[in-house]
Design a protein around this motif. Sequence first.
Motif, PDB file in Angstrom:
ATOM      1  N   ALA A 123       0.823  -1.211   0.000  1.00 30.77           N
ATOM      2  CA  ALA A 123       0.000   0.000   0.000  1.00 30.77           C
ATOM      3  C   ALA A 123       0.860   1.265   0.000  1.00 30.77           C
ATOM      4  CB  ALA A 123      -0.936  -0.006   1.199  1.00 30.77           C
ATOM      5  N   LEU A 124       2.059   1.199   0.580  1.00 36.21           N
ATOM      6  CA  LEU A 124       2.927   2.383   0.654  1.00 36.21           C
ATOM      7  C   LEU A 124       3.657   2.673  -0.656  1.00 36.21           C
ATOM      8  CD1 LEU A 124       4.658   2.160   4.138  1.00 36.21           C
ATOM      9  CD2 LEU A 124       2.833   3.700   3.417  1.00 36.21           C
ATOM     10  N   LEU A 125       4.002   1.643  -1.403  1.00 33.48           N
ATOM     11  CA  LEU A 125       4.809   1.838  -2.609  1.00 33.48           C
ATOM     12  C   LEU A 125       4.190   2.822  -3.597  1.00 33.48           C
ATOM     13  CD1 LEU A 125       6.281  -1.735  -3.172  1.00 33.48           C
ATOM     14  CD2 LEU A 125       7.408   0.290  -2.225  1.00 33.48           C
ATOM     15  N   PRO A 126       2.897   2.738  -3.896  1.00 31.45           N
ATOM     16  CA  PRO A 126       2.321   3.718  -4.833  1.00 31.45           C
ATOM     17  C   PRO A 126       2.293   5.149  -4.275  1.00 31.45           C
ATOM     18  CG  PRO A 126       0.836   1.833  -4.544  1.00 31.45           C
ATOM     19  CD  PRO A 126       1.934   1.691  -3.553  1.00 31.45           C
ATOM     20  N   LEU A 127       2.485   5.293  -2.964  1.00 28.45           N
ATOM     21  CA  LEU A 127       2.485   6.621  -2.349  1.00 28.45           C
ATOM     22  C   LEU A 127       3.856   7.268  -2.380  1.00 28.45           C
ATOM     23  CD1 LEU A 127       0.249   5.817   0.770  1.00 28.45           C
ATOM     24  CD2 LEU A 127      -0.449   6.852  -1.406  1.00 28.45           C
ATOM     25  N   GLY A 128       4.829   6.590  -2.992  1.00 33.24           N
ATOM     26  CA  GLY A 128       6.164   7.160  -3.142  1.00 33.24           C
ATOM     27  C   GLY A 128       7.119   6.884  -2.000  1.00 33.24           C
ATOM     28  N   PHE A 129       6.809   5.920  -1.166  1.00 34.83           N
ATOM     29  CA  PHE A 129       7.705   5.562  -0.069  1.00 34.83           C
ATOM     30  C   PHE A 129       8.821   4.660  -0.592  1.00 34.83           C
ATOM     31  CE2 PHE A 129       4.368   7.101   2.487  1.00 34.83           C
ATOM     32  CZ  PHE A 129       4.789   7.193   3.805  1.00 34.83           C
ATOM     33  N   ASP A 130      10.018   4.855  -0.076  1.00 32.73           N
ATOM     34  CA  ASP A 130      11.076   3.867  -0.229  1.00 32.73           C
ATOM     35  C   ASP A 130      10.975   2.941   0.978  1.00 32.73           C
ATOM     36  OD1 ASP A 130      12.148   4.900  -2.576  1.00 32.73           O
ATOM     37  OD2 ASP A 130      13.462   6.283  -1.502  1.00 32.73           O
ATOM     38  N   ASP A 131      11.442   1.706   0.808  1.00 34.63           N
ATOM     39  CA  ASP A 131      11.389   0.810   1.955  1.00 34.63           C
ATOM     40  C   ASP A 131      12.613  -0.082   1.999  1.00 34.63           C
ATOM     41  OD1 ASP A 131      10.240  -0.760  -0.286  1.00 34.63           O
ATOM     42  OD2 ASP A 131      10.040  -2.291   1.254  1.00 34.63           O
TER      43      ASP A 131
END
Length: 195
Positions: free
Chosen positions: A15-23
């Motif tokens: 869910a975070l990846l499309p929001l531009g988060f790196d992980d």
Amino acid sequence: AGCGKTTALVAWRQALLPLGFDDAWLTLTAVDNEPTRFLGYLLASLAQVDPAITREAAELAGHGVDREAVERTMITLIRGIARHPRELALVLDDLQFLADTRIHEALQWLLDYAPPRLHLVLASRSSVPLSLARLRAQQLVLELDLRELRFSAAESERFLKAHLGDIDAREALRLHEMTDGWVAGLRLLAVGLEK
């Protein structure tokens, strides 16, 4: 074990990846309960996001594991994270394997001095010996425990229907009660029933 911690984290990550988060993700084992090994793996997982984050900290990491050396490494790492231009989620999975107080102290420094764009995710089968009081008071902590990870009866029924097709509501409730809503138990039962 089997209550869905890692599965929930993977879904959250997606869910975070499309929001531009790196992980960055680090799954720990019992052999990682040694400061040099832990710091090396921590730096390696963050370097996969951007080598610039860890470049200076990596130079310091090999210069001892006494309190001052670990503190210098962590401060340098935190500065590297602060320079990273994007939101960064760092997942430490299976934290229960880390018992060394020097590692706990390093993690406490990371929590206490985390830059605003760092989101630290700690997953453990037991309580983590870190002080979260200040972060709780600032409402900067989200804590999920076994109650939130168990499926409700309705969620169990949806899960079973997704894996088995049509299932009687009474049978779904019986399976939910047998597994206490644990997804691993429901999955095993579903696999058995599919066969």
